[in-house]
Design a protein around this motif. Structure first.
Motif, mmCIF file in Angstrom:
data_model
loop_
_atom_site.group_PDB
_atom_site.id
_atom_site.type_symbol
_atom_site.label_atom_id
_atom_site.label_comp_id
_atom_site.label_asym_id
_atom_site.label_seq_id
_atom_site.Cartn_x
_atom_site.Cartn_y
_atom_site.Cartn_z
ATOM 1 N N GLY A 1 0.378 7.625 -6.384
ATOM 2 C CA GLY A 1 -0.135 8.870 -5.841
ATOM 3 C C GLY A 1 -1.609 8.796 -5.501
ATOM 4 O O GLY A 1 -2.246 7.811 -5.643
ATOM 5 N N LEU B 1 2.231 1.699 -3.407
ATOM 6 C CA LEU B 1 1.167 2.159 -4.312
ATOM 7 C C LEU B 1 0.976 3.667 -4.200
ATOM 8 O O LEU B 1 0.878 4.368 -5.212
ATOM 9 N N ILE B 2 0.940 4.162 -2.958
ATOM 10 C CA ILE B 2 0.737 5.602 -2.752
ATOM 11 C C ILE B 2 1.936 6.383 -3.290
ATOM 12 O O ILE B 2 1.781 7.402 -3.972
ATOM 13 N N LEU B 3 3.147 5.888 -3.008
ATOM 14 C CA LEU B 3 4.347 6.631 -3.420
ATOM 15 C C LEU B 3 4.522 6.612 -4.940
ATOM 16 O O LEU B 3 4.967 7.594 -5.524
ATOM 17 N N ALA C 1 0.835 -1.208 0.000
ATOM 18 C CA ALA C 1 0.000 0.000 0.000
ATOM 19 C C ALA C 1 0.868 1.255 0.000
ATOM 20 O O ALA C 1 0.575 2.235 -0.699
ATOM 21 N N LEU C 2 1.955 1.196 0.767
ATOM 22 C CA LEU C 2 2.877 2.334 0.820
ATOM 23 C C LEU C 2 3.498 2.577 -0.564
ATOM 24 O O LEU C 2 3.560 3.715 -1.045
#
Lengths: 151, 112
Positions: free
Chosen positions: B112, B107-109, B104-105
């Motif tokens: 976005g 994916l966000i990085l 998940a981390l």
């Protein structure tokens, strides 16, 4: 390689082989070595084992809520100024969840270990970690909203 | 006709086992919801490999509920409730949550 496993003052040596490279198998073995050894001490009262297990699960659910919250923040929050702020907030929450999940397993193992060896439970650090982490994320969010503003 | 009243301790044990099973169920549901959020955040097309962590979390969450139910049934039938037998499930759930959170981390990085 010998690794010390501490349970509130009680120290136990766990003997593990030195891994040559960090493959999934080595990682899995290391992770498994965190679980309490069943050949030392005695089986604790099952009531305490269940209570320890439920506490671990509550922490895991908190970690999952943080990860879910981070994904929602990164996806659904309006754009903040600067442009990367939304992602940063989401990433912070997910990172907090990640750290919490990893720490809660260690905490469960230490508690179980202490109970097996009739030692007092190690002092709880997770609530402090959680409070500081959520406090920092909230402070960053308020700062971004007040000084950055939504776009 | 009167039915036999179970001893106090027996009822406490049963309720304790039930609470523990429910805690596992809630964790399974939490994994499923978090997996769903991951898939939603990864966006279409939904057949893409980047959804794998989300789908895996949903599958593990469902499996956890089934396993918890089976364990609960086993404990209910057992004369002596087992102790410390859940180390495998605890280690597995911890590992799945850590790997899922890391995905998940990323994916966000990355996305976005």
């Amino acid at each position: 390689m010998t690794r010390a496993f501490r349970a509130n003052g009680g120290t136990r040596n766990l003997t593990t082989r030195t891994p040559t490279k960090m493959g999934p198998l080595v990682l899995g073995r290391r992770w498994w070595s965190l679980t309490p050894r069943r050949d030392v001490g005695h089986d604790p009262d099952y009531r305490f084992s269940f209570a320890n297990e439920r506490t671990f699960l509550a922490w895991i659910r908190t970690a999952l809520a943080l990860v879910g919250g981070g994904l929602v923040v990164a996806q659904l929050l309006p754009d903040l100024s600067p442009g990367w702020a939304r992602q940063a907030l989401g990433a912070l929450l997910v990172f907090l969840g990640l750290a919490l999940a990893a720490t809660s397993v260690v905490r469960w193992a230490r508690n179980e270990d202490a109970m097996r060896n009739d030692l007092p439970l190690p002092p709880p650090k997770l609530p402090v970690f959680m409070a500081v982490g959520v406090g920092v994320v909230s402070a960053v969010a308020v700062f971004l909203l007040v000084f950055g503003g939504a776009r | 006709m009167t039915t036999r009243r179970p001893p106090e301790d027996e009822r406490r044990v049963a309720l304790r086992q039930e609470r523990t099973a429910l805690a596992w169920d809630r964790t399974g549901l939490g994994l499923m919801v978090a997996g769903g959020l991951f898939v939603r955040a990864a966006g279409p097309p939904y057949t893409d490999v980047r959804h794998a962590p989300g789908v895996a979390a949903m599958v593990v969450g469902g499996a956890l509920i089934v396993l918890a139910y089976r364990r609960y049934g086993r404990l209910r039938r057992s004369a002596t409730p087992e102790s410390g037998g859940s180390a495998g499930m605890v280690a597995a759930v911890g590992a799945v949550t850590v790997v899922f959170s890391f995905a998940a981390l990323l994916l966000i990085l990355v996305r976005g």
